[in-house]
Scaffold this active site. Structure first.
Site, mmCIF file in Angstrom:
data_model
loop_
_atom_site.group_PDB
_atom_site.id
_atom_site.type_symbol
_atom_site.label_atom_id
_atom_site.label_comp_id
_atom_site.label_asym_id
_atom_site.label_seq_id
_atom_site.Cartn_x
_atom_site.Cartn_y
_atom_site.Cartn_z
ATOM 1 N N ALA A 146 0.865 -1.186 0.000
ATOM 2 C CA ALA A 146 0.000 0.000 0.000
ATOM 3 C C ALA A 146 0.897 1.229 0.000
ATOM 4 C CB ALA A 146 -0.923 -0.012 1.214
ATOM 5 N N THR A 206 -3.214 -5.803 -9.003
ATOM 6 C CA THR A 206 -3.251 -6.597 -7.775
ATOM 7 C C THR A 206 -4.672 -6.816 -7.256
ATOM 8 O OG1 THR A 206 -2.897 -4.557 -6.538
ATOM 9 C CG2 THR A 206 -0.953 -5.904 -7.005
ATOM 10 N N LEU A 219 1.136 5.510 -4.212
ATOM 11 C CA LEU A 219 1.566 6.334 -5.350
ATOM 12 C C LEU A 219 2.567 7.425 -4.955
ATOM 13 C CD1 LEU A 219 -1.800 6.754 -7.297
ATOM 14 C CD2 LEU A 219 0.137 5.294 -7.910
ATOM 15 N N CYS A 279 -6.969 3.498 -9.524
ATOM 16 C CA CYS A 279 -6.947 4.600 -8.555
ATOM 17 C C CYS A 279 -8.364 4.995 -8.138
ATOM 18 C CB CYS A 279 -6.260 5.817 -9.173
ATOM 19 S SG CYS A 279 -4.566 5.518 -9.671
ATOM 20 N N GLY A 337 2.317 -11.552 -6.238
ATOM 21 C CA GLY A 337 3.117 -12.742 -5.988
ATOM 22 C C GLY A 337 2.438 -14.019 -6.453
#
Length: 327
Positions: free
Chosen positions: A80, A202, A83, A139, A226
């Site tokens: 997290a 993600t 940005l 976003c 991952g």
């Protein structure tokens, strides 16, 4: 040597959105900063990649989220970052001039909290040497109560159309898996003018500290990446490919790639290029190994070019008709 010359007559060289990529591997945004970090690692070379996606960039500088920003999870990682970046003017004026465009393609990652900010950042990159622009529609839209642009197909298409109107550079839209129908969203973005798709971003997740009974991340939730997300990502690439192939729209498939077999699976599912992200954190030299693995596979299967793998998946025939939910 120019980037065009890099894509020589090799079984791994591809065309993506009209650009020549020396290999099908793309380093993902957020995992390589602004392309300078890994150049300090002995043996690392951008020439092992087809393209590098720079860190998410907004109109103004951002400090990002409070700590903790990273949390390891079983077979994955939550992040997290928020940005954090120096703003588009700084990137264009001070970072892009330091990049060696003869080594690989460089793709800007455009982020924003409003449609107007996406347009502002895209316009700034239009007047720069950047090769292509990736739109990060995951976003939150501050004008719509924080709903992510990418979770609403109509909103996603609006962002793509607005960016398309202000640039001639190839546009690649990064799709969120955190939505009901990713194929429909892909269709909307194609209709709005995207040249390529990046699948997938993600998955949203959370980690909890049982002792304090609080979230581990300062932002409470973050994006899961991952190997843990690879099965989901493969399905999303396959679903989007069913739409994209009808329009000749290429896909960067991504999500948990950590070896050559993973990369091959994404190509077979429908990707033209493969994104490498979290794996770089524990093996910065992984691209050379993946390229060698793909070449070996092509030789063993008597294939002449990596593009022959794209969308080559043959689905199993169901043994019996699917049972309806009402049964």
């Amino acid at each position: 040597m120019t980037a065009e010359m890099l894509a020589h007559d090799d079984e791994l060289a591809i065309r993506f959105c009209g650009l020549s990529f020396a290999t099908p591997l793309v380093l993902l945004s957020g995992c390589v900063g602004f392309a300078e970090e890994y150049t300090r690692v002995a043996g690392f070379s951008h020439r092992q990649t087809g393209a590098v996606c720079l860190k998410g960039t907004t109109g103004q500088a951002r400090l990002g989220n409070p700590a903790h920003r990273i949390c390891e999870t079983p077979m994955g990682m939550l992040n997290a970052i928020g940005l954090q970046n120096p703003g588009v003017d700084y990137v264009v004026k001070h970072i892009l001039p330091t990049l060696d465009f003869s080594e690989t393609r460089f793709i800007a990652n455009v982020s924003g909290s409003t449609v107007e900010e996406y347009v502002e950042v895209t316009q700034r990159f239009e007047d720069s040497p950047i090769d292509a622009i990736e739109i990060n529609i995951s976003c939150p839209n501050v004008k719509q109560g924080g709903v992510a642009f990418g979770n609403d197909p109509a909103m996603a298409a609006r962002v793509v159309a607005a960016c398309r109107a202000v640039t001639q550079k190839p546009l690649i839209t990064k799709l969120s898996p955190n939505q009901t129908d990713i194929a429909h969203s892909a269709h909307c973005c194609i209709e709005a003018g995207t040249d390529g798709l990046s699948v997938m971003n993600t998955l949203m997740g959370m980690a909890i500290d049982a002792e304090t009974r609080r979230p581990v991340l300062g932002n409470n939730q973050g994006g899961l990446s991952g190997p843990a997300i690879k099965p989901v990502a493969l399905l999303k690439v396959h679903q989007v490919y069913q739409v994209a192939k009808r329009h000749n729209i290429p896909i960067i498939g991504q999500g948990g790639v950590s070896n050559a077999r993973d990369a091959l699976e994404f190509l077979i599912a429908g990707a033209s290029a493969v994104g490498i992200g979290t794996a770089l954190f524990y093996d910065p030299l992984i691209c050379a190994k993946i390229n060698d693995g793909i070449r070996d596979y092509l030789t063993r299967h008597q294939l002449r070019h990596v593009s022959e793998l794209t969308g080559s998946l043959t689905l199993n025939s169901p043994a019996r008709p699917p049972v309806s939910c009402g049964a």
